[in-house]
Scaffold this active site. Structure first.
Site, PDB file in Angstrom:
ATOM      1  N   LYS A   1      48.005  35.019  43.206  1.00  0.00           N
ATOM      2  CA  LYS A   1      46.747  34.597  44.169  1.00  0.00           C
ATOM      3  C   LYS A   1      46.798  35.255  45.356  1.00  0.00           C
ATOM      4  CE  LYS A   1      46.874  31.935  40.604  1.00  0.00           C
ATOM      5  NZ  LYS A   1      47.417  30.509  40.406  1.00  0.00           N
TER       6      LYS A   1
ATOM      7  N   TYR B   1      50.604  21.673  39.781  1.00  0.00           N
ATOM      8  CA  TYR B   1      49.752  22.633  39.029  1.00  0.00           C
ATOM      9  C   TYR B   1      49.986  22.408  37.569  1.00  0.00           C
ATOM     10  CZ  TYR B   1      48.673  27.279  36.937  1.00  0.00           C
ATOM     11  OH  TYR B   1      48.168  28.392  36.105  1.00  0.00           O
TER      12      TYR B   1
ATOM     13  N   ASP C   1      56.074  24.700  46.393  1.00  0.00           N
ATOM     14  CA  ASP C   1      55.284  25.601  45.980  1.00  0.00           C
ATOM     15  C   ASP C   1      54.119  26.219  46.948  1.00  0.00           C
ATOM     16  OD1 ASP C   1      53.020  27.290  44.633  1.00  0.00           O
ATOM     17  OD2 ASP C   1      53.159  26.313  42.642  1.00  0.00           O
TER      18      ASP C   1
ATOM     19  N   ARG D   1      66.906  45.805  34.745  1.00  0.00           N
ATOM     20  CA  ARG D   1      66.374  44.309  34.892  1.00  0.00           C
ATOM     21  C   ARG D   1      67.435  43.849  35.898  1.00  0.00           C
ATOM     22  NH1 ARG D   1      69.892  41.888  31.908  1.00  0.00           N
ATOM     23  NH2 ARG D   1      69.618  43.068  30.133  1.00  0.00           N
TER      24      ARG D   1
HETATM   25  C1  PLP Z   1      48.559  29.861  39.482  1.00  0.00           C
HETATM   26  C2  PLP Z   1      49.756  29.151  40.113  1.00  0.00           C
HETATM   27  C3  PLP Z   1      50.891  29.004  39.438  1.00  0.00           C
HETATM   28  C4  PLP Z   1      51.230  29.613  38.231  1.00  0.00           C
HETATM   29  O1  PLP Z   1      51.236  31.107  38.644  1.00  0.00           O
HETATM   30  P1  PLP Z   1      51.074  32.114  37.392  1.00  0.00           P
HETATM   31  O2  PLP Z   1      51.297  33.541  38.221  1.00  0.00           O
HETATM   32  O3  PLP Z   1      49.728  32.074  36.815  1.00  0.00           O
HETATM   33  O4  PLP Z   1      52.043  32.266  36.399  1.00  0.00           O
HETATM   34  C5  PLP Z   1      51.743  28.148  40.023  1.00  0.00           C
HETATM   35  N1  PLP Z   1      51.559  27.187  41.099  1.00  0.00           N
HETATM   36  C6  PLP Z   1      50.216  27.196  41.598  1.00  0.00           C
HETATM   37  C7  PLP Z   1      49.927  26.246  42.813  1.00  0.00           C
HETATM   38  C8  PLP Z   1      49.219  28.102  41.038  1.00  0.00           C
HETATM   39  O5  PLP Z   1      47.870  27.998  41.808  1.00  0.00           O
END
Ligand code: PLP
Length: 401
Positions: A194, A97, A169, A45
């Protein structure tokens, strides 16, 4: 050295065996020579060599000091909120988001951490929202799904002057296009799910910090809360990142061509793409990013959910699904999918009209993608009178992720 060369050679060759692909250390613990005497790892961990390789690759890619890999993008966001104390305030982009909004409002509010939402695409709104309690400024740029652009350097200046943290982000742009830390941000987060992963085959999150001190605080929280990324997914994410620059180039090229095609189609109302000179954030995006990304949104002249449903069920290459950034093109209808739980007035105020459709341009050939969109738009015209007969999408299967 150019960025792609640098990235590919930031992935370490295994020091033990010379394996050119990072080995998957599928282990929970590490044998010690004497109590506290080990080879740099004691419990998985706290640290795992496969995850450590990923964290180092991503830290270098974002130009930061420390990387930390989490089980999801939301777990990465969660770790950053935990840097705060009860009574602290966050100033956040008003169309962040949905999962971040849910985390702020339904989890952290009850612990006394509150969020003021403003349109950060005008940096003066950020300045106006600051109070002595503001400890974190949180933006996404571009945002989902209307691709609003915020000026990272300007907001970094505001954060520095106020003495609070500034987190970007960077999921939609990816570090292939935009490096927030170089523009003055303290922290970058990613949904590795993504573009970094890039193949729609994993869920992962990443934090990169500018300073080693902040990095230590995030690493402490990563270990203390425990939402780490496992070794197999760490390996898979490295594997995806290896081709990031190549993929992003193609995503951007297709998205740009799609935006131009949609702009001249008679069934289309507004096209949202930062690469278009008509986009309000175009100049800022051009100044702070190397490209405009792979996401295009648009609304229909016939601004109804029925028209949007007819469209998203008529595309063949664009698969109807949440998420983005993978090799297969995706289409989604925010009003019935990601933004379904947002009150209608709030959704519309954020620019998400009934017919707004979001496309994630995949890696198929551009002309095939445009042909697919053309046939779906043309079908819309033919079916114009029969929209009412197309049954609504099953709501249970499309609940907000
Ligand atoms: C998908 C997404 C998230 C969350 O990510 P997960 O991997 O689904 O937990 C956060 N910010 C943005 C801009 C996203 O597109």
């Amino acid at each position: 050295m150019q960025a792609t060369t640098q990235l590919i050679h930031s992935i370490p060759v295994d020091p033990l065996t010379g394996a050119i692909s990072v080995p998957i250390y599928q282990t929970s613990t590490f044998v010690q020579d004497a109590p506290g005497v080990n080879k740099g790892y004691d419990y998985a961990r706290t640290g795992n060599p496969t995850r450590a390789a990923l964290e180092s690759v991503v830290a270098q890619l974002e130009g930061g000091s420390t990387g930390a890999a989490f089980a999801s993008g939301l777990a990465a966001i969660d770790a950053i909120v935990k840097l705060l104390e009860t009574g602290d305030e966050i100033v956040a982009m008003d169309d962040i988001y949905g999962g971040a909004f849910r985390l702020f409002e339904q989890v952290y509010k009850k612990f006394g951490i509150t969020v003021r939402y403003v349109d950060t695409s005008d940096a003066s709104n950020v300045f106006d929202a600051l109070t002595p309690k503001t400890k974190l400024i949180w933006i996404e740029t571009p945002t989902n799904p209307t691709l609003k652009i915020s000026d990272i350097r300007a907001i970094a200046g505001i954060a520095k002057a106020h003495g609070c943290l500034f987190c970007v982000d960077n999921t939609f742009a990816s570090p292939a296009l935009q490096k927030p830390l170089a523009l003055g941000a303290d922290l970058v987060i990613h949904s590795g799910t993504k573009y970094l992963g890039g193949h729609s085959d994993l869920i992962a999150g990443l934090v990169v910090t500018a300073s080693p001190e902040l990095g230590q605080r995030v690493k402490f929280l990563q270990n203390a809360s425990g939402a780490i990324l496992g070794p197999f997914d760490s390996w898979l994410l490295i594997r995806g990142i290896e081709t990031l620059h190549l993929r992003i180039r193609q995503h951007c090229a297709s998205a740009g061509a799609i935006a131009a095609f949609l702009e001249q189609h008679p069934a289309v109302d507004t096209v949202y793409y930062p690469g278009l000179a008509t986009h309000p954030g175009h100049a800022v995006a051009a100044a702070q990013s190397k490209g405009f990304g792979g996401i295009v949104s648009f609304s229909l002249k016939e601004d109804t959910q029925e028209a949007a449903t007819a469209f998203v069920t008529s595309t063949e290459l664009f698969k109807l699904a949440e998420s983005l950034g993978g090799i297969k093109s995706l289409v989604s209808h925010p009003a019935q999918m990601t933004h379904k739980t947002i009150p209608v007035e709030r959704r519309k105020a954020a620019g998400v009209s009934d017919s707004l459709i979001r496309l994630s341009a995949g890696l198929e050939d551009t002309e095939d993608l445009i042909a697919d969109l053309r046939q779906a738009l043309d079908k819309l015209k033919i079916n114009n009178k029969s929209w009412k007969h197309i049954s609504s999408l099953p709501s249970g299967s499309l609940a907000s992720a």
